[in-house]
Design a protein around this motif. Structure first.
Motif, short mmCIF file in Angstrom:
data_model
loop_
_atom_site.label_atom_id
_atom_site.label_comp_id
_atom_site.label_asym_id
_atom_site.label_seq_id
_atom_site.Cartn_x
_atom_site.Cartn_y
_atom_site.Cartn_z
N UNK A 289 0.80 -1.21 0.00
CA UNK A 289 0.00 0.00 0.00
C UNK A 289 0.84 1.27 0.00
N UNK A 290 2.13 1.15 -0.06
CA UNK A 290 3.01 2.32 -0.06
C UNK A 290 2.86 3.09 -1.37
N UNK A 291 2.84 4.43 -1.26
CA UNK A 291 2.75 5.26 -2.46
C UNK A 291 4.07 5.19 -3.22
N UNK A 292 3.97 4.89 -4.52
CA UNK A 292 5.14 4.83 -5.38
C UNK A 292 5.33 6.13 -6.15
N UNK A 293 4.22 6.66 -6.67
CA UNK A 293 4.25 7.91 -7.41
C UNK A 293 2.81 8.39 -7.58
#
Length: 609
Positions: A353-357
């Protein structure tokens, strides 16, 4: 008025074959396949975060685009259905329905199908844009709790179209001529886009019911009542009954969300509940996306995207957005793309769930992203359809240190906008500093180089301004640090322990710390709430176009003018204390009406390495 088509450029139409959930189909529709379980594997390097082209429709685009052959199809809120060249964004043809088109399109045998908000179902020739047939879908029932803008989209199965209507029926219509095979009456109206799997149609209604209907006979197989079915909307002041989200079928499991605030998983054969997860009243309008054992959905007032274990309904991860999420996610490889009300198209890691871009548009994103080969398409309320290609891969490590100051103890001073700003900055890599951490950072001799602190809580603790030109704040600026304030200059404010609130210190204190003269120590220094407009330099820094604010100063007092008010005074500006690029005291204005907060990060990071 008879709908008319305007031919811009004839073209050869070919139907694309897509693969989803282990099978190929020679047709296209909302969420790829009739069971709505379709994932992409574009194979691109990097992420879809760079604009290939954009097309202006002069109206919000809330329908999800359909990409097929060499074209992309979508409707606008102005009632125009477009066919564009998929690679250039040039118009091939336009069809004027006359009513807003928020329904997404489907395609079969050379015709493209969609409905408008008057609940007419259209079949239009995909090559020419000429009307093949039109089918009214009954007389719309009143629905005072609508609020959002989702309407049922056509699903193709065999040679038939399945679609819900505001007259309360689920329709089975012949794709060739528009004749009705059957219609199934629900208890409410049907805004959910039906899913079809193994001869069964699945859809919810606005009364909190979920139905399984035999595809061939139109007879009910089972009905499931959600928690919302027994709730009284008038007791809440908003809808907690409706099922708006499109269902998704994965194996023997059926997944959907409701306005009652629950995500449900049912046995598709019996309607028995297998699990549900509580979003604590926050609506689930997003259709879910599933890959392996991970279910992804967005939510409304909860402001998050969630990863759920398909087998037991346990939360795997939660990504907090700045605003509401009604767009539906799509999965491409190990990346999740989903739009939000802050106009951001997020790319998240499927596993964590980490934001990549992300890619920022100028309006709310109601539509869902669609990927075709190596282009992603998404519509926005700013009136543009965006075509995005692969931008940078994994972002290069950033040497700049980025911070946001937030003092939760100043609850009476903080506003919802301050909290929104903090959250936005956290999502963009800014570490939160409370009072103690801020003082500690500014006390270190090496704290300033290539560093920025944005004051979301627009207040300076007494400890960092004490000593005026010898203060921690001034020392940080002198050493090449960067400070960005997002409202009235905090130097004119102080905390009154007796009043337990922030009050005006005086207007002269700013001069004693950073050499800015606002004027006499009275309200004349505010100079009113004046409209101001970005300068050429401000635009280069990434400032928004205009705003209204007080405390403008003579441009001769500052080093860089980012915005001028209508009286020729500097409203947004930079005061330099060190020649290092990107350093200085920066005054900007973030307001409640700013849906797009990207200008804050652009200004904050301008000139940093």
């Amino acid at each position: 008025m008879t709908p008319a088509a305007k031919i811009i450029l004839p073209f050869l139409f070919t139907v694309a074959s897509i693969t989803g959930a282990g099978h190929a189909v020679a047709q296209s529709m909302y969420r790829g396949t009739a069971d709505h379980h379709y994932n992409y594997d574009s194979g691109i390097k990097g992420y879809f975060n760079e604009k290939a082209w954009k097309f202006y429709a002069d109206a919000p685009i809330r329908s999800t685009a359909l990409a097929a052959g060499n074209s992309v199809y979508f409707g606008s809120s102005r009632g125009i259905f477009y066919c564009l060249d998929k690679y250039t964004g040039n118009v091939r043809w336009m069809f004027k329905a006359g009513q807003a088109i928020n329904s997404s399109a489907a395609m079969l045998d050379g015709n493209v199908f969609f409905s408008d908000n008057k609940q007419s179902l259209y079949a239009v020739n995909a090559s020419t844009g000429k009307l093949t047939w039109k089918r009214p879908l009954g007389i719309a029932k009143s629905y005072d709790w609508a609020f959002d803008y989702t309407y049922s989209s056509p699903v193709i199965t065999g040679n038939n179209i399945i679609i819900g209507s505001k007259d309360g029926n689920i329709y089975n219509v012949q794709a060739r001529n528009g004749k009705v095979n059957w219609k199934f009456k629900t208890e409410g109206i049907v805004r959910s886009s039906p899913a079809v799997s193994e001869g069964v149609v699945y859809a919810g209604d606005t009364e909190g019911n979920f139905f399984a209907v035999d595809l061939h006979s139109g007879k009910q197989k089972w009905r499931f009542t959600t928690e919302g079915h027994v709730l009284d909307n008038t007791k809440f002041g908003f809808d907690r009954r409706a099922v708006i989200a499109a269902p998704v079928v994965v194996g023997d499991k059926l997944l959907f969300g409701g306005r009652d605030g629950f995500a449900y998983c049912l046995d598709k054969n019996t309607g028995k509940q297998l699990w549900r997860i509580d979003h604590e009243v926050s609506w689930i309008i997003s259709a879910m996306a599933v890959k392996g054992s991970i279910v992804v959905t967005g939510t409304s007032d909860g402001h998050f995207v969630q990863g759920i274990n398909l087998n037991n309904g346990k939360q795997l991860w939660k990504f907090h957005t700045v605003n509401v999420v009604w767009s539906s996610p799509v999965i491409d490889g190990d990346n999740v793309y989903i739009g939000s009300h802050e106009g951001m198209l997020y790319c998240l890691d499927l596993q964590t769930g980490m934001k990549l871009t992300g890619f920022q548009t100028g309006g709310i994103i109601f539509s869902s992203p669609v990927i075709d080969k190596q282009i992603l398409y998404v519509g926005s309320d700013d009136g543009y359809l965006y075509a995005l290609r692969s931008g940078s891969g994994n972002k290069a490590p950033q040497t700049a240190r980025k911070y946001v100051f937030w003092d939760e103890n100043l609850s009476s001073f903080n506003t919802n906008n301050d909290s929104r700003t903090k959250h936005y900055l956290n999502q963009n890599g800014y570490a939160t500093l409370n009072r103690e951490k801020l003082i500690n950072m500014l006390s270190k001799k090496d704290s300033a180089a290539n560093t920025v602190v944005v004051f979301a809580t627009n207040f300076f603790p007494e400890e960092i301004t004490k000593g005026e030109k010898s203060s921690l704040l001034r020392g940080y600026l002198d050493a090449g640090g960067k400070v960005v304030v997002t409202g009235n200059d905090p130097l004119i404010l102080k905390y009154d322990a007796k009043e337990k609130d922030v009050v005006i210190r005086n207007f002269l204190y700013a001069d004693s710390v950073i050499g800015i003269k606002y004027g006499p120590d009275d309200l004349r220094s505010f100079k009113g709430n004046q409209p101001a407009f970005v300068t050429k330099t401000g635009a280069e820094w990434g400032m928004k176009s205009f705003w209204a604010a007080a405390l403008s100063v003579d441009p001769k007092q500052v080093d860089i003018v980012l915005g001028m008010d209508e009286n020729g005074l500097a409203s947004a500006w930079v005061k330099k204390f060190n020649p290092a690029e990107g350093s200085g005291f920066v005054q900007i204005w973030a307001g409640e009406g700013d849906r797009d907060l990207s200008f804050i990060t652009k200004v904050a990071e301008y000139g940093l390495k």
